[in-house]
Design a protein around this motif. Structure first.
Motif, PDB file in Angstrom:
ATOM      1  N   GLN A  95     -11.198   4.974   3.750  1.00  0.00           N
ATOM      2  CA  GLN A  95     -12.111   3.758   3.998  1.00  0.00           C
ATOM      3  C   GLN A  95     -12.842   3.541   2.856  1.00  0.00           C
ATOM      4  O   GLN A  95     -13.334   2.327   2.903  1.00  0.00           O
ATOM      5  CB  GLN A  95     -12.861   4.109   5.260  1.00  0.00           C
ATOM      6  N   TYR A 145      -4.163   6.394   9.234  1.00  0.00           N
ATOM      7  CA  TYR A 145      -5.303   5.720   8.675  1.00  0.00           C
ATOM      8  C   TYR A 145      -4.835   4.405   8.661  1.00  0.00           C
ATOM      9  O   TYR A 145      -4.504   3.672   7.630  1.00  0.00           O
ATOM     10  CB  TYR A 145      -5.665   6.268   7.407  1.00  0.00           C
ATOM     11  N   GLY A 146      -5.013   3.657   9.990  1.00  0.00           N
ATOM     12  CA  GLY A 146      -4.583   2.216  10.305  1.00  0.00           C
ATOM     13  C   GLY A 146      -5.828   1.596  10.536  1.00  0.00           C
ATOM     14  O   GLY A 146      -6.830   1.937  10.147  1.00  0.00           O
ATOM     15  N   SER A 147      -5.747   0.558  11.324  1.00  0.00           N
ATOM     16  CA  SER A 147      -6.906  -0.056  12.007  1.00  0.00           C
ATOM     17  C   SER A 147      -7.767   0.753  12.440  1.00  0.00           C
ATOM     18  O   SER A 147      -9.020   0.406  12.637  1.00  0.00           O
ATOM     19  CB  SER A 147      -6.504  -1.400  12.693  1.00  0.00           C
ATOM     20  N   SER A 148      -7.388   1.917  13.174  1.00  0.00           N
ATOM     21  CA  SER A 148      -8.092   2.953  13.598  1.00  0.00           C
ATOM     22  C   SER A 148      -7.332   4.239  13.043  1.00  0.00           C
ATOM     23  O   SER A 148      -6.147   4.059  12.794  1.00  0.00           O
ATOM     24  CB  SER A 148      -8.671   3.087  15.083  1.00  0.00           C
ATOM     25  N   THR A 149      -8.012   5.354  12.980  1.00  0.00           N
ATOM     26  CA  THR A 149      -7.407   6.432  12.724  1.00  0.00           C
ATOM     27  C   THR A 149      -6.850   7.095  13.825  1.00  0.00           C
ATOM     28  O   THR A 149      -7.766   7.576  14.668  1.00  0.00           O
ATOM     29  CB  THR A 149      -8.438   7.277  11.847  1.00  0.00           C
ATOM     30  N   THR A 161      -7.657   9.353  19.264  1.00  0.00           N
ATOM     31  CA  THR A 161      -8.132   8.230  18.278  1.00  0.00           C
ATOM     32  C   THR A 161      -9.504   8.744  17.816  1.00  0.00           C
ATOM     33  O   THR A 161     -10.408   9.325  18.442  1.00  0.00           O
ATOM     34  CB  THR A 161      -8.328   6.948  18.980  1.00  0.00           C
ATOM     35  N   ARG A 191       4.853   2.917  14.776  1.00  0.00           N
ATOM     36  CA  ARG A 191       5.364   1.619  15.462  1.00  0.00           C
ATOM     37  C   ARG A 191       6.749   1.968  16.336  1.00  0.00           C
ATOM     38  O   ARG A 191       6.674   1.584  17.581  1.00  0.00           O
ATOM     39  CB  ARG A 191       5.766   0.659  14.481  1.00  0.00           C
ATOM     40  N   SER A 230      -9.502  10.150   6.131  1.00  0.00           N
ATOM     41  CA  SER A 230      -9.908   8.829   6.671  1.00  0.00           C
ATOM     42  C   SER A 230     -10.968   8.532   5.953  1.00  0.00           C
ATOM     43  O   SER A 230     -11.245   7.133   5.507  1.00  0.00           O
ATOM     44  CB  SER A 230     -10.066   9.089   8.099  1.00  0.00           C
ATOM     45  N   ASN A 276      -4.959  -2.036   0.820  1.00  0.00           N
ATOM     46  CA  ASN A 276      -5.733  -1.936   2.237  1.00  0.00           C
ATOM     47  C   ASN A 276      -4.757  -2.029   3.354  1.00  0.00           C
ATOM     48  O   ASN A 276      -5.071  -2.399   4.349  1.00  0.00           O
ATOM     49  CB  ASN A 276      -6.503  -3.123   2.437  1.00  0.00           C
ATOM     50  N   ALA A 277      -3.434  -1.319   3.184  1.00  0.00           N
ATOM     51  CA  ALA A 277      -2.478  -1.358   4.231  1.00  0.00           C
ATOM     52  C   ALA A 277      -2.489   0.264   4.721  1.00  0.00           C
ATOM     53  O   ALA A 277      -3.071   1.010   4.157  1.00  0.00           O
ATOM     54  CB  ALA A 277      -1.256  -1.784   3.875  1.00  0.00           C
ATOM     55  N   SER A 278      -1.588   0.326   6.083  1.00  0.00           N
ATOM     56  CA  SER A 278      -1.931   1.663   6.562  1.00  0.00           C
ATOM     57  C   SER A 278      -1.199   2.565   5.761  1.00  0.00           C
ATOM     58  O   SER A 278      -0.099   2.805   5.249  1.00  0.00           O
ATOM     59  CB  SER A 278      -1.035   1.731   7.962  1.00  0.00           C
TER      60      SER A 278
END
Ligand code: AHG
Ligand code: MN
Ligand code: MN
Length: 323
Positions: A43, A158-162, A176, A240, A39, A123-125
């Motif tokens: 980042q 590893y998305g908008s949060s990990t 999270t 999702r 992660s 920069n996507a998941s």
């Protein structure tokens, strides 16, 4: 936030009845540590010159990205120091890595160190996937156990949060990563996949290469319920589906004279199927329950469909029912 429950605390509390508690806790803890390190690198990937191709190809004839290679090294170095793990299988290793030091029984771990590598440079998941199995004597043979034999299935997104999502066979739980203290904190316990949803997820660009009956079934499904969603990274598409419901399909596509799947049994299909089924959904390889199919070889690829039970049953009836 008061009363935060960390992953280590949760594991100790919930695996206390298990005979293999301490071994499994140490393996899951090491997997979480690898997830935190990856992660951190994801980042900073643009700053650390970790974008772009590494230069080689893996066993699937795919171009290895720098971050694929880096993530593989991180997982390998952490898991090979765990005394309970006697063998590793990775998407980025052509053969099994024997870490037994002469030990005959223990645990083996299959992993996709970085899933969704076409998303890195934009920069996507992306994510990592892990499958933990018991092994008694023959590592090579024991990797070929079906998904239902797994002791733990885990992915880290590893998305908008990990987030780390895990099952050890008693529920699916999400933790999270709190960037302030580096701890994975329980954020969802006993996740249940919604009963149904309007999301249908597949690579539309492959449609002309599906079998006719497959293309027909998907067309009907989309017409019936469809709102299209596709991230191109299994971990993100699965997360999702787990949270919002719907169906994901990666059917066999035409290649030469036959049809082949893309997703890999050991480190994509088996662990993800266990998580979906444990959350109340369904997962299929062709028309079979994906958790009961045993792989024939280490890097086997198969067609894979999963989602909420209602939507998957609807797909099955469109795809397999004889009129
Ligand atoms: P990986 O990056 O580990 O090679 O996996 C890519 C996989 C999976 O994440 C995703 O579901 C699928 O490939 C997407 O394939 P397409 O680009 O063919 O749609
Ligand atoms: Mn992958
Ligand atoms: Mn990968």
């Amino acid at each position: 936030m008061g009363n935060q429950q960390t992953l280590s605390h949760y594991l100790l509390k919930h695996l206390e009845d298990s005979e293999i508690q301490s071994e499994l806790v140490s393996i899951i803890t090491d997997i979480a540590t690898a997830g935190k390190k990856i992660s951190h690198e994801v980042q900073r990937s643009g700053l650390l010159d970790l974008h772009g191709a590494h230069g080689g190809q893996n066993v699937h004839d795919e171009e290895v990205q720098k971050l694929d290679d880096r993530s593989n090294e991180i997982v390998k170095s952490i898991l090979s120091s765990n005394e309970h793990i006697i063998g590793l299988a990775s998407e980025e290793e052509s053969d099994i890595v024997d870490t037994s030091n002469g030990k005959l029984a223990g645990f083996i771990v299959a992993f996709d160190p970085l899933d969704g590598s076409s998303n890195i440079d934009i920069n996507a998941s992306v994510g990592s996937i892990f499958s933990v199995l018991p092994s008694w004597s023959d590592i090579r043979k024991d990797f070929l156990q079906p998904g239902r034999s797994q002791l733990a299935s885990i992915y880290v997104l590893y998305g908008s949060s990990t987030v780390l999502v895990l099952t050890t066979g008693s529920g699916v739980h999400e933790f999270t990563l709190d960037p302030d203290n580096g701890e994975f904190i329980l954020t969802m316990e006993n996740i249940r996949i919604p009963e149904s949803s309007k999301y249908v997820s597949y690579n539309e660009g492959n449609r002309s290469k599906f079998r006719g009956s497959e293309a027909q079934a998907i067309k009907k499904l989309v017409k019936d319920i469809g709102s299209a969603r596709y991230m191109g990274a299994l971990v993100a598409d699965l997360h999702r589906t787990l949270i919002k419901g719907g169906i994901f399909l990666y059917p066999a596509v035409k290649k030469g004279d036959g049809y082949v799947g893309k997703l890999r049994m050991q480190y994509e299909v088996k662990p993800m199927a266990q998580i979906i089924v444990e959350a109340g959904g369904m997962a299929l390889i062709n028309n079979e329950d994906a958790t009961s199919v045993a792989p024939d070889e280490l890097h086997e690829k198969v067609p894979f469909v999963f989602g909420d039970s209602k939507t998957v049953k609807k797909y099955q009836s469109y795809r397999y029912d004889k009129k």
